[in-house]
Motif scaffolding. Sequence first.
Motif, PDB file in Angstrom:
ATOM      1  N   CYS A  87       0.833  -1.210   0.000  1.00 58.36           N
ATOM      2  CA  CYS A  87       0.000   0.000   0.000  1.00 58.36           C
ATOM      3  C   CYS A  87       0.864   1.256   0.000  1.00 58.36           C
ATOM      4  CB  CYS A  87      -0.920   0.019   1.212  1.00 58.36           C
ATOM      5  SG  CYS A  87      -2.311  -1.095   1.079  1.00 58.36           S
ATOM      6  N   SER A  88       2.066   1.143  -0.521  1.00 57.98           N
ATOM      7  CA  SER A  88       2.958   2.305  -0.557  1.00 57.98           C
ATOM      8  C   SER A  88       2.405   3.368  -1.501  1.00 57.98           C
ATOM      9  CB  SER A  88       4.350   1.886  -1.017  1.00 57.98           C
ATOM     10  OG  SER A  88       4.310   1.471  -2.371  1.00 57.98           O
ATOM     11  N   ALA A  89       2.850   4.601  -1.305  1.00 60.65           N
ATOM     12  CA  ALA A  89       2.429   5.691  -2.190  1.00 60.65           C
ATOM     13  C   ALA A  89       2.799   5.369  -3.632  1.00 60.65           C
ATOM     14  CB  ALA A  89       3.071   7.001  -1.742  1.00 60.65           C
ATOM     15  N   GLU A  90       3.946   4.740  -3.812  1.00 63.23           N
ATOM     16  CA  GLU A  90       4.390   4.367  -5.153  1.00 63.23           C
ATOM     17  C   GLU A  90       3.404   3.404  -5.814  1.00 63.23           C
ATOM     18  OE1 GLU A  90       8.045   1.902  -7.217  1.00 63.23           O
ATOM     19  OE2 GLU A  90       8.419   2.927  -5.319  1.00 63.23           O
ATOM     20  N   ARG A  91       2.986   2.388  -5.090  1.00 63.39           N
ATOM     21  CA  ARG A  91       2.055   1.389  -5.628  1.00 63.39           C
ATOM     22  C   ARG A  91       0.689   2.008  -5.910  1.00 63.39           C
ATOM     23  NH1 ARG A  91       0.744  -2.477  -8.885  1.00 63.39           N
ATOM     24  NH2 ARG A  91      -0.812  -3.881  -8.090  1.00 63.39           N
ATOM     25  N   LEU A  92       0.215   2.845  -4.999  1.00 61.16           N
ATOM     26  CA  LEU A  92      -1.089   3.476  -5.188  1.00 61.16           C
ATOM     27  C   LEU A  92      -1.064   4.429  -6.377  1.00 61.16           C
ATOM     28  CD1 LEU A  92      -2.035   4.147  -1.458  1.00 61.16           C
ATOM     29  CD2 LEU A  92      -2.766   2.245  -2.915  1.00 61.16           C
ATOM     30  N   ALA A  93       0.027   5.173  -6.525  1.00 61.74           N
ATOM     31  CA  ALA A  93       0.157   6.065  -7.682  1.00 61.74           C
ATOM     32  C   ALA A  93       0.194   5.249  -8.974  1.00 61.74           C
ATOM     33  CB  ALA A  93       1.420   6.914  -7.550  1.00 61.74           C
ATOM     34  N   GLU A  94       0.885   4.122  -8.927  1.00 61.38           N
ATOM     35  CA  GLU A  94       0.947   3.248 -10.105  1.00 61.38           C
ATOM     36  C   GLU A  94      -0.446   2.768 -10.504  1.00 61.38           C
ATOM     37  OE1 GLU A  94       2.715  -1.151 -11.285  1.00 61.38           O
ATOM     38  OE2 GLU A  94       3.505  -0.144  -9.518  1.00 61.38           O
ATOM     39  N   LEU A  95      -1.252   2.375  -9.533  1.00 62.81           N
ATOM     40  CA  LEU A  95      -2.623   1.930  -9.818  1.00 62.81           C
ATOM     41  C   LEU A  95      -3.461   3.075 -10.380  1.00 62.81           C
ATOM     42  CD1 LEU A  95      -3.307  -0.326  -6.713  1.00 62.81           C
ATOM     43  CD2 LEU A  95      -3.010  -1.079  -9.080  1.00 62.81           C
ATOM     44  N   MET A  96      -3.296   4.257  -9.819  1.00 64.61           N
ATOM     45  CA  MET A  96      -4.035   5.415 -10.314  1.00 64.61           C
ATOM     46  C   MET A  96      -3.629   5.738 -11.751  1.00 64.61           C
ATOM     47  SD  MET A  96      -6.289   6.548  -8.214  1.00 64.61           S
ATOM     48  CE  MET A  96      -6.612   8.016  -9.164  1.00 64.61           C
ATOM     49  N   ILE A  97      -2.329   5.707 -12.028  1.00 66.93           N
ATOM     50  CA  ILE A  97      -1.845   5.994 -13.382  1.00 66.93           C
ATOM     51  C   ILE A  97      -2.377   4.961 -14.369  1.00 66.93           C
ATOM     52  CG2 ILE A  97       0.233   6.021 -14.823  1.00 66.93           C
ATOM     53  CD1 ILE A  97       1.660   7.341 -12.386  1.00 66.93           C
ATOM     54  N   ARG A  98      -2.359   3.706 -13.967  1.00 67.46           N
ATOM     55  CA  ARG A  98      -2.861   2.637 -14.840  1.00 67.46           C
ATOM     56  C   ARG A  98      -4.346   2.852 -15.162  1.00 67.46           C
ATOM     57  NH1 ARG A  98      -1.823  -2.764 -12.290  1.00 67.46           N
ATOM     58  NH2 ARG A  98       0.308  -2.122 -12.677  1.00 67.46           N
ATOM     59  N   ASN A  99      -5.127   3.175 -14.138  1.00 70.03           N
ATOM     60  CA  ASN A  99      -6.556   3.376 -14.370  1.00 70.03           C
ATOM     61  C   ASN A  99      -6.829   4.664 -15.146  1.00 70.03           C
ATOM     62  OD1 ASN A  99      -7.573   0.988 -13.342  1.00 70.03           O
ATOM     63  ND2 ASN A  99      -7.471   1.732 -11.251  1.00 70.03           N
ATOM     64  N   SER A 100      -6.019   5.702 -14.928  1.00 72.13           N
ATOM     65  CA  SER A 100      -6.174   6.931 -15.711  1.00 72.13           C
ATOM     66  C   SER A 100      -5.848   6.671 -17.176  1.00 72.13           C
ATOM     67  CB  SER A 100      -5.271   8.034 -15.162  1.00 72.13           C
ATOM     68  OG  SER A 100      -5.749   8.494 -13.927  1.00 72.13           O
ATOM     69  N   SER A 101      -4.849   5.847 -17.426  1.00 71.40           N
ATOM     70  CA  SER A 101      -4.500   5.487 -18.810  1.00 71.40           C
ATOM     71  C   SER A 101      -5.648   4.736 -19.471  1.00 71.40           C
ATOM     72  CB  SER A 101      -3.237   4.632 -18.836  1.00 71.40           C
ATOM     73  OG  SER A 101      -2.137   5.375 -18.394  1.00 71.40           O
ATOM     74  N   ARG A 102      -6.286   3.858 -18.728  1.00 74.60           N
ATOM     75  CA  ARG A 102      -7.453   3.149 -19.272  1.00 74.60           C
ATOM     76  C   ARG A 102      -8.579   4.126 -19.591  1.00 74.60           C
ATOM     77  NH1 ARG A 102      -7.032  -1.371 -14.860  1.00 74.60           N
ATOM     78  NH2 ARG A 102      -5.544  -2.731 -15.871  1.00 74.60           N
ATOM     79  N   GLY A 103      -8.798   5.087 -18.697  1.00 75.44           N
ATOM     80  CA  GLY A 103      -9.832   6.088 -18.934  1.00 75.44           C
ATOM     81  C   GLY A 103      -9.541   6.920 -20.161  1.00 75.44           C
ATOM     82  N   LEU A 104      -8.290   7.294 -20.312  1.00 75.87           N
ATOM     83  CA  LEU A 104      -7.879   8.067 -21.475  1.00 75.87           C
ATOM     84  C   LEU A 104      -8.071   7.258 -22.758  1.00 75.87           C
ATOM     85  CD1 LEU A 104      -6.722  10.822 -22.129  1.00 75.87           C
ATOM     86  CD2 LEU A 104      -4.450   9.906 -21.732  1.00 75.87           C
ATOM     87  N   THR A 105      -7.697   5.998 -22.724  1.00 80.46           N
ATOM     88  CA  THR A 105      -7.886   5.116 -23.881  1.00 80.46           C
ATOM     89  C   THR A 105      -9.369   4.963 -24.208  1.00 80.46           C
ATOM     90  OG1 THR A 105      -5.869   3.914 -23.348  1.00 80.46           O
ATOM     91  CG2 THR A 105      -7.436   2.808 -24.800  1.00 80.46           C
ATOM     92  N   GLY A 106     -10.176   4.792 -23.182  1.00 78.21           N
ATOM     93  CA  GLY A 106     -11.620   4.672 -23.384  1.00 78.21           C
ATOM     94  C   GLY A 106     -12.222   5.908 -24.023  1.00 78.21           C
TER      95      GLY A 106
END
Length: 143
Positions: A87-106
Motif C-alpha cells: 500500500c505504498s504511495a508508489e504502488r497506489l500512484a501506479e494503480l491510479m496511473i494505470r486506471n487513468s490510462s485506461r480512462g484516457l484510452t476509453g
Amino acid sequence: MNGDDREILKAVQKNADMAMKTIDVVEGKALDAELTHELAKEKLMYSVIRNKATDRLNNERIAGYNPSAAADMLLTGSLHIGTLTNCSAERLAELMIRNSSRGLTGMWKAVNHHSNYCGTSMEIAREFMTFEEKSIARLKKFL
C-alpha cells in the motif's frame, strides 16, 4: 443532440465515475498526506467534469451512464487485490496511473468511434482527456 454526442457524454460519465471509485479505494489505503491531498483534488475535478456531462444530458432529457454493480465490484475488487501486500504511495500512484490510462484510452475510443459530434460534447471530452493527462503527470512524482 445526436447519438454520437450522447455516447461521448456517456463515456465521460463512465470514465469519470470509474476514476472517482478508484480514488475512493486508493484514498482509503493512502498513508502519504501529499498523495491523499492530490487524490482529493483529483476527485473533485472528476466530479466537476462528470457533472458537466450529466447536466448536458439532463438538459436534453437523455438518460446518462448507469454503472452496473458487477462492474463496480470488479473494479474495487481488483484494486483491493492489487494492494494486498503493498500500500505504498508508489504502488497506489501506479494503480491510479494505470486506471487513468485506461480512462484516457476509453475516451479516445469513444471520440474516434463517434465522430459526428457537436462542439459542447467534444469540449467536455477534451477537458476530461486533458485532465487525465495532467493527472498522470502529477502522479508520476510518487513513483
